[in-house]
Design an enzyme around this catalytic site. Structure first.
Site, PDB file in Angstrom:
ATOM      1  N   HIS A   1      31.316  48.022  55.534  1.00  0.00           N
ATOM      2  CA  HIS A   1      31.380  46.632  55.060  1.00  0.00           C
ATOM      3  C   HIS A   1      31.065  45.632  56.174  1.00  0.00           C
ATOM      4  O   HIS A   1      30.157  44.821  56.063  1.00  0.00           O
ATOM      5  CB  HIS A   1      32.753  46.359  54.461  1.00  0.00           C
ATOM      6  CG  HIS A   1      33.103  47.278  53.350  1.00  0.00           C
ATOM      7  ND1 HIS A   1      32.294  47.447  52.254  1.00  0.00           N
ATOM      8  CD2 HIS A   1      34.157  48.111  53.158  1.00  0.00           C
ATOM      9  CE1 HIS A   1      32.836  48.319  51.429  1.00  0.00           C
ATOM     10  NE2 HIS A   1      33.961  48.739  51.958  1.00  0.00           N
TER      11      HIS A   1
ATOM     12  N   CYS B   1      37.133  51.140  47.529  1.00  0.00           N
ATOM     13  CA  CYS B   1      38.100  50.630  46.550  1.00  0.00           C
ATOM     14  C   CYS B   1      37.682  50.969  45.121  1.00  0.00           C
ATOM     15  O   CYS B   1      38.482  50.850  44.185  1.00  0.00           O
ATOM     16  CB  CYS B   1      38.275  49.124  46.704  1.00  0.00           C
ATOM     17  SG  CYS B   1      36.749  48.186  46.569  1.00  0.00           S
TER      18      CYS B   1
END
Length: 456
Positions: free
Chosen positions: A10, A42
């Site tokens: 990320h 996630c």
């Protein structure tokens, strides 16, 4: 200027995309151990539960996209050593085994985190899995397909989401955690009690206040039993979700770090070595409710911090505003979210606080339907500044927590919250917004104490 980026999930992806778009004259080189970038871990539970049908949609970028922006992408390359004095890195090609030395002007550490693997007897048995990256997501799907009983160890967000996914798929599920309740880092007891009641109604076995001491297996080397300090649990598959540790061994002794290895950064994302930047799960964050640097591994933090790295390396100075650790969760129809301090974390930080609690319906009772909402807001006992909040409801009221996050960041007092301008429309809310109500209740309590003082 040559910039080397180590790790590209990320924070790394955000740093590369931002820097490349702002200044295409900078030489960007990326070294990534995996064969993919930007995987949304996630989303693993959504993939496991069948909500996300295509695992490839859990990526929001690719090596090809970053290369098209001008970055030199070296996938399946591991950085073995960093020489910060010579500004060199030693890199190994994991496909060929060849090593090389590369040089940098600026280094970006976005190496992320890795699941904690406790040194438990039997930990290396088959069917004991981690839940972090793309390959692990696929392994969980494959292994879980034909088995009956799954044990999840760790009752944080990832563990709880996996429990829901497995239960919805008809699996028998046991959830083990050393704490006395689930989600204890994010929500206080009156909120987690609601979720635990839902788990019990769905025959999910909660094994709390106990730690795993041993795994036992069969002759084929597959796990068959989890032994804890309080009992034994037969199982076909184990998922470890006991937390994360920053991947920062490469910089040990080279920059300032927290005891857990998280890199300390300044407001411009620089470590104690100004030529080494850090972002995401590899570093600490400035936690606004207490003003301390803490470790909060969240993808939202990572993309913001990675973006700031890109701006600052491009010469467009932007300060990091810090974080409230804002997060949300959807479990069995309940929408919950939190930001800032809970009562547990406030007590641990020795912060003197007061609280206001609201139990309301989300919209007027004359509407065809409405849902209960439970809200708690913590505020500083002296300054009255808002410190944290939690909410839960079958209705999606979670955006209120984003609002409270802004209130914490801007140091708003709880009384001011009572008079913020919110719209009213019966389809969505009541004339007095739930947040307004919380502020007004706190104001009345404060004025009531003042009246008592005058009386006495």
């Amino acid at each position: 200027m040559k910039v080397i980026v180590i790790g590209c999930t990320h924070a790394g992806t955000a740093a590369v995309k931002t820097l490349a778009k702002l200044n295409n004259n900078i030489d960007i080189t990326v070294y990534e151990k995996n064969n993919n970038v930007s995987f949304l871990s996630c989303g693993i539970a959504l993939y496991v539960g069948g909500v996300a049908k295509d695992v490839n949609q859990l990526f929001y970028s690719s090596p090809d996209e970053l290369a098209s922006l001008g970055a030199k992408m070296f996938m399946e390359h591991e950085v073995l050593e960093i020489n910060s004095e010579k500004k060199q890195v030693v890199v190994k090609d994991l496909q060929t085994g060849k090593e090389k030395v590369d040089i940098y002007d600026k280094l970006v550490m976005t190496t992320g985190s890795w699941p904690i693997i406790p040194p438990i007897e039997g930990i290396n048995l088959d069917n004991i899995l981690l839940s972090k990256n793309f390959n692990q997501a696929n392994e969980i799907i494959a292994k879980a397909k034909d088995i009956k009983h799954i044990t999840v160890i760790g009752a944080g967000y990832i563990g709880v989401e996996l429990v829901e996914a497995f239960a919805l798929n008809g699996k028998q599920v046991t959830l083990i955690d050393g704490e006395d309740r689930i989600l204890n880092k994010y929500l206080d007891k009156e909120f987690t009690d609601i979720v635990e009641t839902e788990f019990a109604a769905r025959n999910i076995e909660l094994a709390l206040q106990q730690t795993v001491v041993k795994f036992e297996g069969n002759e084929q080397g597959q796990v068959t039993k989890v032994v804890t300090t309080k009992g034994e649990y037969q199982t076909d598959l184990v998922i470890l979700c006991v937390g994360f540790r920053p991947n920062t061994a490469l910089l040990k002794g080279k920059v300032d770090i927290l005891p857990n290895g998280a890199i300390k950064i300044n407001e411009y994302m620089q470590s104690s070595d100004p030529d080494i930047y850090a972002a995401g799960d590899s570093c600490a964050v400035n936690y606004n409710p207490t003003g301390e640097q803490v470790y909060i591994p969240l993808a939202t933090n990572a993309v913001r911090m990675g973006t700031l790295v890109g701006y600052n390396l491009a010469g467009q100075k932007l300060k990091y505003m810090g974080t409230q650790g804002t997060s949300g969760l959807h479990i069995f129809g309940y929408n919950m979210a939190s930001t800032g301090l809970t009562e547990v974390s406030a007590a641990a930080a020795k912060v003197a606080y007061e609280k206001v609690e609201i139990a309301e319906n989300n919209r007027p009772e004359f509407m065809p339907s409405f849902d209960p909402v439970q809200l708690k807001i913590l505020f500083d006992k002296v300054t009255r500044q808002i410190l944290g909040a939690q909410i839960i409801s079958k209705a999606d009221m979670t955006q209120m927590i984003n609002t409270i996050s802004v209130c914490i960041q801007t140091k708003m007092t709880v009384e001011e919250l009572g008079f913020i301008d919110f719209f009213f429309q019966p389809h969505f809310n009541k004339p007095w917004n739930t947040l307004n109500q919380a502020g007004l209740v706190a104001l009345e309590a404060s004025k009531g104490r003042d009246r008592e003082k005058v009386k006495n």
